[in-house]
Design an enzyme around this catalytic site. Structure first.
Site, PDB file in Angstrom:
ATOM      1  N   GLY A 208      80.326  57.013  57.106  1.00 28.84           N
ATOM      2  CA  GLY A 208      79.206  57.437  57.953  1.00 28.84           C
ATOM      3  C   GLY A 208      78.163  56.348  58.070  1.00 28.84           C
ATOM      4  N   ASN A 209      77.020  56.703  58.642  1.00 29.25           N
ATOM      5  CA  ASN A 209      75.928  55.729  58.750  1.00 29.25           C
ATOM      6  C   ASN A 209      74.602  56.457  58.557  1.00 29.25           C
ATOM      7  OD1 ASN A 209      74.814  56.571  61.456  1.00 29.25           O
ATOM      8  ND2 ASN A 209      76.931  56.133  62.016  1.00 29.25           N
TER       9      ASN A 209
END
Ligand code: CTP
Length: 400
Positions: A208-209
Site C-alpha cells: 500500500g501507500n
C-alpha cells in the site's frame, strides 16, 4: 455588518428534526435565518421550535401578514435558500415552478443560490420522476446534495438518508462564500479518485501507500459545493463519506480503474487524486504466507498495473472531457512534472513536493498546477480546499 440572510425551507419529512441542528449552526455562525416550513413540516417540528432557534418570526403561509407581501419579499431578500429536508414532492414542485405555498413561492422569487438537501426513501430517490426533477434543478444551477446511504426512517437502509447537518452547513457556508465562483459547476458531472490502492499479497497482507485521501475528499466536497454532481471513487479512505457526493469504494488499482472508467463515461472532468500502485504482486496466495525456520522467504514478484490516467487521457470518453492528474515528486519537481504531464497526456497536472512529514495525512498542501497549454499556476501553502478550488477554477476555464 449585516448578517447574511438565509432562508431555511423545511419540507415535510421526518428529517425535519435534524434541520434544527442545521439552523443552530447557521445562527451561531452569524447568519440571519428565516425559517419557512411547509404545512406538512409543521407536523414534524412545530412553529415554536423554529421561532426560538432562529430568533425570528416563522412564516408559514402566504396569507399571513399579507401587507408585507411575504411570498415575494422573503425570496427577494435572501442571499441563500437552503431546503432541508427536501422531499420528493418539494423537489417536483420546485422543478416545475409550482407555487402553492410560501416555500415554493419563495423558491420562485429567490435569485440567490439555492441548496436542496433531499431526504426520502430509496425508491422515491431512484424513481425516474425524481431523477428528472433533480437533473432539471441542477441544470438550472441549484445545488442538489446527494443524499447519504444509511439507516432510513424504519428498519430499512439505503440511499436517501438526510446528510449530516454539519456537512450541509459546510456546503451552505461554501456556497455563500463562493462569490463569483458561485455554483459554476452546476449541471456538470465530475469524477474524483481519492486515497491509495492496496494490492493484496495474501488474505492478511498488502502493498500500500501513505495517501490519506484528504485532497481527494477536498476536491469532491468543493465540487459539490460549486454545484457539480460528484462521483468519488475512494480507495481505502476515511469511512465517513463527504456529504453530497456519490461514493464508490474500491480496494485495488484494477478495481479503481473499473470504477473510474464506468463513472467517466458521462463525466465532464476526471481528477485522479488517488495514489495508484504502479505494481501489484504477480501471485496472490489464497492462504496466509507462513515463515518457515531455516527457509529464506521467496522474493515478491510484481507486475505492472494499468496506468489509468494515461488511459483516460488517450481515450476521452467525451469530447472536451478535462483530465487532471496528480504527481508527488521529491526532486526536480517542475521538470519531472512537465515530463510526466507530457507522458500521461492529461490537461492539467497538480505537482507537489513530498518528503518526510509533507503532504501525507496533513490538512494543508502546496502545489503548482501545470497545464498542457504551458501554463503554470502556483498554489501557496494552505488548506487542501483552497488547492481544490484552484483545480476546479482551471477545470472550469477549460470546460468553457
Ligand atoms: N496513476 C494512474 N494509474 C497508475 C498510476 C498512477 O492513474 N497506475 C495516476 C495517479 O492517480 C496520479 C498520477 O497518475 O494522478 C501519478 O502518476 P504516477 O505515474 O503514479 O507518478 P509516479 O508513480 O510518481 O511516477 P514515477 O514513478 O514515474 O515518478
Amino acid at each position: 455588518m449585516d448578517k447574511p440572510k438565509v432562508v431555511l425551507g423545511v419540507s415535510g419529512g421526518i428529517a425535519a428534526y435534524k434541520a434544527c441542528e442545521l439552523l443552530r449552526r447557521l445562527t451561531e455562525s452569524g447568519h440571519d435565518v428565516r425559517v419557512v416550513p411547509t404545512a406538512a413540516a409543521l407536523n414534524f417540528v412545530g412553529e415554536a421550535t423554529w421561532s426560538a432557534l432562529s430568533g425570528n418570526p416563522v412564516a408559514t403561509d402566504v396569507w399571513e401578514s399579507v401587507h408585507e407581501v411575504p411570498h415575494v419579499r422573503i425570496g427577494q431578500a435572501a442571499e441563500l435558500v437552503v431546503v432541508a429536508p427536501a422531499t420528493a414532492d418539494l423537489l417536483a414542485k420546485a422543478a416545475h415552478g409550482l407555487a402553492d405555498d410560501l416555500l415554493t413561492n419563495t423558491l420562485l422569487t429567490a435569485r440567490c443560490p439555492v441548496v436542496f438537501a433531499p431526504a426520502m426513501h430509496t425508491e422515491m430517490w431512484e424513481h425516474p420522476a425524481t431523477r428528472e426533477n433533480v437533473a432539471t434543478l441542477r441544470r438550472r444551477g441549484a445545488v442538489v446534495i446527494e443524499p447519504a446511504v444509511g439507516r432510513l426512517t424504519g428498519v430499512d437502509t439505503g440511499k436517501g438518508r438526510f446528510p449530516e447537518p454539519t456537512e450541509i452547513f459546510e456546503i451552505c457556508r461554501r456556497v455563500l462564500a463562493g462569490g463569483a465562483r458561485g455554483t459554476d459547476l452546476a449541471g456538470r458531472h465530475v469524477v474524483v479518485s481519492a486515497g491509495g490502492t492496496r494490492e493484496p499479497l495474501d488474505p492478511v497482507r498488502y502493498l500500500g501507500n501513505r495517501s490519506s485521501g484528504k485532497q481527494g475528499y477536498a476536491l469532491a466536497r468543493t465540487a459539490a459545493a460549486r454545484g457539480a454532481r460528484v462521483t468519488l471513487v475512494a480507495a481505502n479512505t476515511d469511512p465517513v463519506d463527504p456529504a453530497g457526493v456519490n461514493v464508490v469504494r474500491v480496494g485495488t488499482a484494477v478495481e479503481l480503474r473499473e470504477a473510474v472508467l464506468a463513472a467517466a463515461a458521462d463525466a465532464d472532468a476526471v481528477v485522479m487524486a488517488a495514489a495508484v500502485a504502479d505494481f501489484r504482486p504477480a501471485h496472490y496466495a489464497t492462504g496466509k504466507i507462513k515463515k518457515r525456520d531455516g527457509v529464506e522467504p521467496d522474493p515478491v514478484a510484481l507486475v505492472r498495473n494499468p496506468d489509468i490516467l494515461a488511459e483516460l487521457s488517450a481515450e476521452r470518453a467525451r469530447p472536451g472531457q478535462v483530465v487532471v492528474g496528480f504527481a508527488a515528486e521529491t526532486d526536480d519537481v517542475l521538470a519531472n512534472g512537465r515530463a510526466k504531464l507530457a507522458r500521461k497526456g492529461c490537461d492539467l497536472l497538480v505537482v507537489n513536493e513530498v518528503g518526510e512529514r509533507k503532504t501525507f495525512g496533513s490538512e494543508e498542501n502546496e502545489a503548482v498546477v501545470l497545464g498542457a497549454d504551458g501554463s503554470e499556476t502556483p498554489v501557496p501553502h494552505g488548506p487542501k480546499d483552497a488547492l481544490a478550488d484552484v483545480v476546479w477554477d482551471l477545470v472550469g476555464a477549460r470546460l468553457g
